[in-house]
Design an enzyme around this catalytic site. Structure first.
Site, mmCIF file in Angstrom:
data_model
loop_
_atom_site.group_PDB
_atom_site.id
_atom_site.type_symbol
_atom_site.label_atom_id
_atom_site.label_comp_id
_atom_site.label_asym_id
_atom_site.label_seq_id
_atom_site.Cartn_x
_atom_site.Cartn_y
_atom_site.Cartn_z
ATOM 1 N N THR A 1 -5.651 -8.130 10.234
ATOM 2 C CA THR A 1 -6.013 -6.843 9.627
ATOM 3 C C THR A 1 -5.532 -5.673 10.482
ATOM 4 O O THR A 1 -4.965 -4.700 9.980
ATOM 5 C CB THR A 1 -7.546 -6.768 9.430
ATOM 6 O OG1 THR A 1 -7.931 -7.849 8.582
ATOM 7 C CG2 THR A 1 -7.972 -5.444 8.833
ATOM 8 N N ASN B 1 -1.914 -0.149 7.388
ATOM 9 C CA ASN B 1 -1.392 -1.515 7.608
ATOM 10 C C ASN B 1 -0.563 -2.054 6.446
ATOM 11 O O ASN B 1 -0.362 -3.251 6.320
ATOM 12 C CB ASN B 1 -2.513 -2.459 8.046
ATOM 13 C CG ASN B 1 -3.572 -2.669 6.986
ATOM 14 O OD1 ASN B 1 -3.469 -2.110 5.886
ATOM 15 N ND2 ASN B 1 -4.573 -3.473 7.290
ATOM 16 N N ARG C 1 2.634 -7.294 9.118
ATOM 17 C CA ARG C 1 1.958 -6.208 9.847
ATOM 18 C C ARG C 1 2.419 -6.148 11.299
ATOM 19 O O ARG C 1 2.487 -5.071 11.902
ATOM 20 C CB ARG C 1 0.445 -6.378 9.753
ATOM 21 C CG ARG C 1 -0.108 -6.030 8.363
ATOM 22 C CD ARG C 1 -1.546 -6.473 8.228
ATOM 23 N NE ARG C 1 -2.172 -6.050 6.975
ATOM 24 C CZ ARG C 1 -3.305 -6.564 6.522
ATOM 25 N NH1 ARG C 1 -3.933 -7.532 7.191
ATOM 26 N NH2 ARG C 1 -3.820 -6.124 5.386
ATOM 27 N N ARG D 1 -1.767 -14.885 3.841
ATOM 28 C CA ARG D 1 -2.502 -14.179 4.899
ATOM 29 C C ARG D 1 -1.814 -14.366 6.254
ATOM 30 O O ARG D 1 -1.764 -13.436 7.061
ATOM 31 C CB ARG D 1 -3.949 -14.700 4.980
ATOM 32 C CG ARG D 1 -4.808 -14.339 3.805
ATOM 33 C CD ARG D 1 -5.228 -12.888 3.787
ATOM 34 N NE ARG D 1 -6.140 -12.535 4.866
ATOM 35 C CZ ARG D 1 -6.821 -11.404 4.927
ATOM 36 N NH1 ARG D 1 -6.697 -10.491 3.957
ATOM 37 N NH2 ARG D 1 -7.628 -11.146 5.938
ATOM 38 N N LYS E 1 0.838 -1.199 0.000
ATOM 39 C CA LYS E 1 0.000 0.000 0.000
ATOM 40 C C LYS E 1 0.884 1.265 0.000
ATOM 41 O O LYS E 1 2.103 1.176 0.235
ATOM 42 C CB LYS E 1 -0.919 -0.046 1.218
ATOM 43 C CG LYS E 1 -1.903 -1.232 1.184
ATOM 44 C CD LYS E 1 -2.790 -1.249 2.423
ATOM 45 C CE LYS E 1 -3.813 -2.363 2.363
ATOM 46 N NZ LYS E 1 -4.721 -2.378 3.542
ATOM 47 N N TYR F 1 -12.223 -2.756 -3.318
ATOM 48 C CA TYR F 1 -12.780 -2.856 -1.955
ATOM 49 C C TYR F 1 -14.312 -2.821 -1.955
ATOM 50 O O TYR F 1 -14.910 -2.437 -0.961
ATOM 51 C CB TYR F 1 -12.215 -1.727 -1.089
ATOM 52 C CG TYR F 1 -10.802 -1.994 -0.592
ATOM 53 C CD1 TYR F 1 -10.491 -3.156 0.119
ATOM 54 C CD2 TYR F 1 -9.782 -1.074 -0.810
ATOM 55 C CE1 TYR F 1 -9.202 -3.401 0.590
ATOM 56 C CE2 TYR F 1 -8.485 -1.316 -0.334
ATOM 57 C CZ TYR F 1 -8.216 -2.480 0.362
ATOM 58 O OH TYR F 1 -6.935 -2.725 0.840
ATOM 59 N N PHE G 1 -15.514 3.223 7.135
ATOM 60 C CA PHE G 1 -14.136 3.583 6.786
ATOM 61 C C PHE G 1 -13.854 3.491 5.279
ATOM 62 O O PHE G 1 -12.753 3.806 4.833
ATOM 63 C CB PHE G 1 -13.129 2.708 7.560
ATOM 64 C CG PHE G 1 -13.310 1.218 7.361
ATOM 65 C CD1 PHE G 1 -12.772 0.569 6.268
ATOM 66 C CD2 PHE G 1 -14.016 0.471 8.294
ATOM 67 C CE1 PHE G 1 -12.929 -0.793 6.084
ATOM 68 C CE2 PHE G 1 -14.181 -0.909 8.114
ATOM 69 C CZ PHE G 1 -13.643 -1.536 7.014
ATOM 70 N N GLU H 1 -9.378 -10.442 -7.886
ATOM 71 C CA GLU H 1 -8.448 -9.317 -7.729
ATOM 72 C C GLU H 1 -7.355 -9.352 -8.798
ATOM 73 O O GLU H 1 -6.979 -8.308 -9.349
ATOM 74 C CB GLU H 1 -7.847 -9.356 -6.319
ATOM 75 C CG GLU H 1 -8.889 -9.012 -5.252
ATOM 76 C CD GLU H 1 -8.412 -9.251 -3.824
ATOM 77 O OE1 GLU H 1 -7.251 -9.667 -3.618
ATOM 78 O OE2 GLU H 1 -9.212 -9.011 -2.905
ATOM 79 N N HIS I 1 -1.761 -5.411 1.328
ATOM 80 C CA HIS I 1 -3.011 -6.144 1.054
ATOM 81 C C HIS I 1 -2.666 -7.564 0.614
ATOM 82 O O HIS I 1 -1.692 -7.779 -0.105
ATOM 83 C CB HIS I 1 -3.795 -5.466 -0.076
ATOM 84 C CG HIS I 1 -4.900 -6.335 -0.588
ATOM 85 N ND1 HIS I 1 -6.138 -6.394 0.022
ATOM 86 C CD2 HIS I 1 -4.941 -7.234 -1.610
ATOM 87 C CE1 HIS I 1 -6.892 -7.284 -0.616
ATOM 88 N NE2 HIS I 1 -6.190 -7.801 -1.613
#
Ligand code: DAT
Ligand code: MG
Length: 185
Positions: A127, A148, A138, A121, A45, A85, A93, A162, A151
């Site tokens: 998250t 964070n 993270r 993951r 990100k 998203y 948010f 995606e 993705h």
């Protein structure tokens, strides 16, 4: 040369096995299909890019043994990010999330390997970085949920969606890594 250009009479099964500029042998293909190798969409990100963490993040996926299939550096459009998203569109948010993701360039990637979606993951952590264990990306590199840094697709189906959203089919490069047989038994 891509799968569509394979010109022989051995049917779709063999066409699917075409990999870069070589064909997997039948035995290799059987092994790789029983191992259920998958692809996942990973993106660094804007905060990860600005903080100089691109190399560290790529390194973790590389050293784990996953294969890079595609990568691009871009400032994503609002339209792309809203679609990416879309499942969160009713969350409070959502507007801030889209704005944050659009606030600078991102590194979009596709990684491939056995159970890469789930393992990816785990490598990312939770998250909310506050819930992420040390040793996860993270857990090691960030503090707040709204910053964070990375993705990762949450399921095989969402990974496919995606990858299709961020990449054209011809941007995905299949190849057999020379390390493959030292990573998989
Ligand atoms: P993940 O990125 O772990 O898949 P998600 O899909 O539920 O998490 O949410 C997407 C992103 O939205 C997440 O990485 C950060 C942001 N986000 C999620 N929950 C949030 C919250 N409660 N407050 C602020 N941002 C949030
Ligand atoms: Mg998610």
């Amino acid at each position: 040369m891509n799968n569509d250009e394979v010109d022989d009479d051995s049917g779709p099964f063999v066409s699917q096995l075409h990999s870069g500029n070589s064909y997997l042998s039948f035995q290799e293909a059987q092994i790789s299909s029983t191992m259920a190798e998958e692809r996942t969409f990973i993106a660094v990100k804007p905060d990860g890019v600005q903080r100089g963490l691109v190399g560290d993040i790529i390194k973790r996926f590389e050293q784990k043994g996953f294969r890079l299939v595609a990568m691009k550096f871009l400032q994503a459009s609002e339209q792309l990010l809203k679609q990416h998203y879309i499942d969160l569109k009713d969350r409070p948010f959502y507007p801030g999330l889209v704005e944050y993701m659009q606030s600078g360039p991102v590194v979009a990637m596709v990684w491939e390997g056995l159970n890469v979606v789930k393992t990816g993951r785990v490598m990312l952590g939770e998250t909310n970085p506050a819930d992420s264990k040390p040793g996860t990306i993270r857990g090691d590199f960030c503090i707040q949920v709204g910053r964070n840094i990375i993705h990762g697709s949450d399921a095989v189906e969402s990974a496919k969606t995606e990858i299709n959203l961020w990449f054209k089919p011809e941007e995905l490069v299949s190849f057999k890594s020379c390390a493959h047989d030292w990573i998989y038994e």
